[in-house]
Motif scaffolding. Sequence first.
Motif, PDB file in Angstrom:
ATOM      1  N   VAL A  21      -0.518 -10.096  -1.276  1.00 46.53           N
ATOM      2  CA  VAL A  21      -1.785  -9.838  -1.965  1.00 46.53           C
ATOM      3  C   VAL A  21      -2.162 -10.970  -2.927  1.00 46.53           C
ATOM      4  O   VAL A  21      -3.312 -11.060  -3.329  1.00 46.53           O
ATOM      5  CB  VAL A  21      -1.776  -8.466  -2.699  1.00 46.53           C
ATOM      6  N   GLU A  22      -1.201 -11.816  -3.276  1.00 47.89           N
ATOM      7  CA  GLU A  22      -1.462 -13.004  -4.099  1.00 47.89           C
ATOM      8  C   GLU A  22      -0.501 -14.098  -3.673  1.00 47.89           C
ATOM      9  O   GLU A  22       0.648 -13.822  -3.336  1.00 47.89           O
ATOM     10  CB  GLU A  22      -1.203 -12.734  -5.590  1.00 47.89           C
ATOM     11  N   LEU A  33       6.240 -21.307  -3.989  1.00 47.70           N
ATOM     12  CA  LEU A  33       5.072 -20.461  -4.129  1.00 47.70           C
ATOM     13  C   LEU A  33       5.499 -19.154  -4.781  1.00 47.70           C
ATOM     14  O   LEU A  33       6.596 -18.657  -4.516  1.00 47.70           O
ATOM     15  CB  LEU A  33       4.441 -20.150  -2.766  1.00 47.70           C
ATOM     16  N   ARG A  34       4.623 -18.608  -5.608  1.00 47.74           N
ATOM     17  CA  ARG A  34       4.843 -17.273  -6.177  1.00 47.74           C
ATOM     18  C   ARG A  34       3.957 -16.322  -5.390  1.00 47.74           C
ATOM     19  O   ARG A  34       2.734 -16.453  -5.387  1.00 47.74           O
ATOM     20  CB  ARG A  34       4.479 -17.228  -7.655  1.00 47.74           C
ATOM     21  N   LEU A  35       4.593 -15.401  -4.680  1.00 47.16           N
ATOM     22  CA  LEU A  35       3.868 -14.420  -3.880  1.00 47.16           C
ATOM     23  C   LEU A  35       3.995 -13.054  -4.523  1.00 47.16           C
ATOM     24  O   LEU A  35       5.058 -12.708  -5.053  1.00 47.16           O
ATOM     25  CB  LEU A  35       4.435 -14.340  -2.458  1.00 47.16           C
ATOM     26  N   VAL A  36       2.937 -12.273  -4.458  1.00 42.32           N
ATOM     27  CA  VAL A  36       2.996 -10.857  -4.803  1.00 42.32           C
ATOM     28  C   VAL A  36       2.837 -10.117  -3.488  1.00 42.32           C
ATOM     29  O   VAL A  36       1.861 -10.342  -2.751  1.00 42.32           O
ATOM     30  CB  VAL A  36       1.900 -10.469  -5.816  1.00 42.32           C
ATOM     31  N   VAL A  37       3.827  -9.278  -3.175  1.00 42.58           N
ATOM     32  CA  VAL A  37       3.873  -8.594  -1.887  1.00 42.58           C
ATOM     33  C   VAL A  37       3.757  -7.096  -2.113  1.00 42.58           C
ATOM     34  O   VAL A  37       4.539  -6.508  -2.869  1.00 42.58           O
ATOM     35  CB  VAL A  37       5.193  -8.924  -1.141  1.00 42.58           C
ATOM     36  N   GLU A  38       2.797  -6.478  -1.447  1.00 42.08           N
ATOM     37  CA  GLU A  38       2.586  -5.035  -1.512  1.00 42.08           C
ATOM     38  C   GLU A  38       3.506  -4.365  -0.500  1.00 42.08           C
ATOM     39  O   GLU A  38       3.600  -4.793   0.648  1.00 42.08           O
ATOM     40  CB  GLU A  38       1.129  -4.718  -1.176  1.00 42.08           C
ATOM     41  N   LEU A  39       4.191  -3.314  -0.965  1.00 45.57           N
ATOM     42  CA  LEU A  39       5.107  -2.572  -0.091  1.00 45.57           C
ATOM     43  C   LEU A  39       4.698  -1.098   0.022  1.00 45.57           C
ATOM     44  O   LEU A  39       5.522  -0.239   0.301  1.00 45.57           O
ATOM     45  CB  LEU A  39       6.539  -2.661  -0.629  1.00 45.57           C
ATOM     46  N   GLY A  40       3.457  -0.808  -0.195  1.00 43.87           N
ATOM     47  CA  GLY A  40       2.985   0.570  -0.125  1.00 43.87           C
ATOM     48  C   GLY A  40       3.049   1.241  -1.473  1.00 43.87           C
ATOM     49  O   GLY A  40       2.050   1.344  -2.168  1.00 43.87           O
ATOM     50  N   GLU A  42       4.932   0.192  -4.070  1.00 43.04           N
ATOM     51  CA  GLU A  42       5.249  -0.761  -5.136  1.00 43.04           C
ATOM     52  C   GLU A  42       4.881  -2.162  -4.689  1.00 43.04           C
ATOM     53  O   GLU A  42       4.580  -2.399  -3.517  1.00 43.04           O
ATOM     54  CB  GLU A  42       6.732  -0.690  -5.517  1.00 43.04           C
ATOM     55  N   THR A  43       4.909  -3.088  -5.645  1.00 43.95           N
ATOM     56  CA  THR A  43       4.723  -4.500  -5.325  1.00 43.95           C
ATOM     57  C   THR A  43       5.938  -5.260  -5.835  1.00 43.95           C
ATOM     58  O   THR A  43       6.610  -4.833  -6.780  1.00 43.95           O
ATOM     59  CB  THR A  43       3.444  -5.089  -5.954  1.00 43.95           C
ATOM     60  N   LYS A  44       6.221  -6.365  -5.194  1.00 49.46           N
ATOM     61  CA  LYS A  44       7.323  -7.244  -5.592  1.00 49.46           C
ATOM     62  C   LYS A  44       6.778  -8.655  -5.743  1.00 49.46           C
ATOM     63  O   LYS A  44       5.933  -9.095  -4.965  1.00 49.46           O
ATOM     64  CB  LYS A  44       8.424  -7.264  -4.520  1.00 49.46           C
ATOM     65  N   GLN A  45       7.286  -9.353  -6.738  1.00 48.45           N
ATOM     66  CA  GLN A  45       6.979 -10.768  -6.927  1.00 48.45           C
ATOM     67  C   GLN A  45       8.137 -11.563  -6.330  1.00 48.45           C
ATOM     68  O   GLN A  45       9.299 -11.276  -6.600  1.00 48.45           O
ATOM     69  CB  GLN A  45       6.840 -11.069  -8.417  1.00 48.45           C
ATOM     70  N   VAL A  46       7.793 -12.553  -5.513  1.00 46.85           N
ATOM     71  CA  VAL A  46       8.821 -13.336  -4.819  1.00 46.85           C
ATOM     72  C   VAL A  46       8.505 -14.817  -4.978  1.00 46.85           C
ATOM     73  O   VAL A  46       7.352 -15.236  -4.796  1.00 46.85           O
ATOM     74  CB  VAL A  46       8.849 -12.981  -3.312  1.00 46.85           C
ATOM     75  N   VAL A  47       9.499 -15.608  -5.327  1.00 43.04           N
ATOM     76  CA  VAL A  47       9.360 -17.058  -5.299  1.00 43.04           C
ATOM     77  C   VAL A  47       9.877 -17.504  -3.941  1.00 43.04           C
ATOM     78  O   VAL A  47      11.009 -17.217  -3.557  1.00 43.04           O
ATOM     79  CB  VAL A  47      10.145 -17.732  -6.448  1.00 43.04           C
TER      80      VAL A  47
END
Length: 116
Positions: A21-22, A33-40, A42-47
Amino acid sequence: MTETVSYREFDKLDIRIGRVVEAHRVEGTERLLRLVVELGTETKQVVWGAGNQFGPESSQGELTGKTVVLLSNLAPKQIRGIRSEGMILEAQHIDDPDRYTMLTVSEEVPIGSRIR
């Protein structure tokens, strides 16, 4: 090949379908890259270290909305001052160990679905 694992060990991994989502380049880096991932639920921030495969100004457009496979219960880690809460899964090319391809799915799968 690497060491074998039992099903019990594999079952500890929470691998899920997510949607980016970002996406933003980590300042001062070419690869991160810093990614924001939607998991339904919750969301997780991942480098993610594959930023060199995406242009600095186009990483947002190229990645936003992309379906990814995420190891969601990896212990959090600080990378360049950013909390990374998972790992985007990739395939390492056998003929070019420096080349990786992001794993995704071939058909529509609900966000948050668990990989078994």
